[in-house]
Motif scaffolding. Sequence first.
Motif, mmCIF file in Angstrom:
data_model
loop_
_atom_site.group_PDB
_atom_site.id
_atom_site.type_symbol
_atom_site.label_atom_id
_atom_site.label_comp_id
_atom_site.label_asym_id
_atom_site.label_seq_id
_atom_site.Cartn_x
_atom_site.Cartn_y
_atom_site.Cartn_z
ATOM 1 N N PHE A 1 0.840 -1.187 0.000
ATOM 2 C CA PHE A 1 0.000 0.000 0.000
ATOM 3 C C PHE A 1 0.878 1.241 0.000
ATOM 4 N N CYS A 2 0.248 2.363 -0.351
ATOM 5 C CA CYS A 2 0.947 3.639 -0.399
ATOM 6 C C CYS A 2 0.465 4.545 0.726
ATOM 7 N N ALA A 3 1.336 5.460 1.131
ATOM 8 C CA ALA A 3 0.975 6.463 2.144
ATOM 9 C C ALA A 3 1.258 7.854 1.588
ATOM 10 N N ASP A 4 0.299 8.735 1.746
ATOM 11 C CA ASP A 4 0.444 10.148 1.392
ATOM 12 C C ASP A 4 0.645 10.917 2.689
ATOM 13 N N GLU A 5 1.892 11.343 2.942
ATOM 14 C CA GLU A 5 2.231 12.057 4.174
ATOM 15 C C GLU A 5 2.328 13.569 3.962
#
Length: 205
Positions: A147-151
């Motif tokens: 999965f990806c994370a947008d920080e």
Amino acid sequence: MLTATAALTLSACGSDDGTAKRDEKTQRADEGSDQPVSPDSSVAAGRPRIKLPEDLTLVFEGSGTEGPEQDAVLADNAERMRAVDAAIAAADPGSEALGFYNTGKALEAAVSWVGQFQEANATVTGEVRYFDRRVTLKDESSAALTFCADESKGFSKDRKTGKVAKTPVTQNSYVLYDTRLDRNTDGVWQTSQIVSTRGATQCQP
């Protein structure tokens, strides 16, 4: 980008040797619905309650999967990510939820990572969005999840002064996670391995 000090980024979550280096491309670590998760989750009996601070929101996109087991993997992974942030916010490396949703090296590194925030007298604030979550069941008790994370809207905050360490949005504000989860005898999908890649091409907007 979520930073506690020049040496801490939330997605690093601690490497295998217990260190975390800013801007390192790939680090081995510890760490639904399309709506933000409540700061105080309602969980099934026997599961620890996880409470996030009011100024921190985690959004988990993509709850639809091919079956109930994939849904269970996604749900327990979401709780795992929330458990790490809740432990950071509470300055509690011994958090019950960390041990509930992590095992093995993942648990060791999660505890170490929370401890690093505690030593830096830092916590987390803002919003982090998790998206493009893909589950592959290996067998009845193990699964792979990427999965990806947008920080870009998430930051660290000094506990004493309340100052938020805001940083510019760059390609490194986006992180790819490659994880393994194992289902224990109680049916909980525990994270046992994580590799995080900051600035991954497939997670860029």
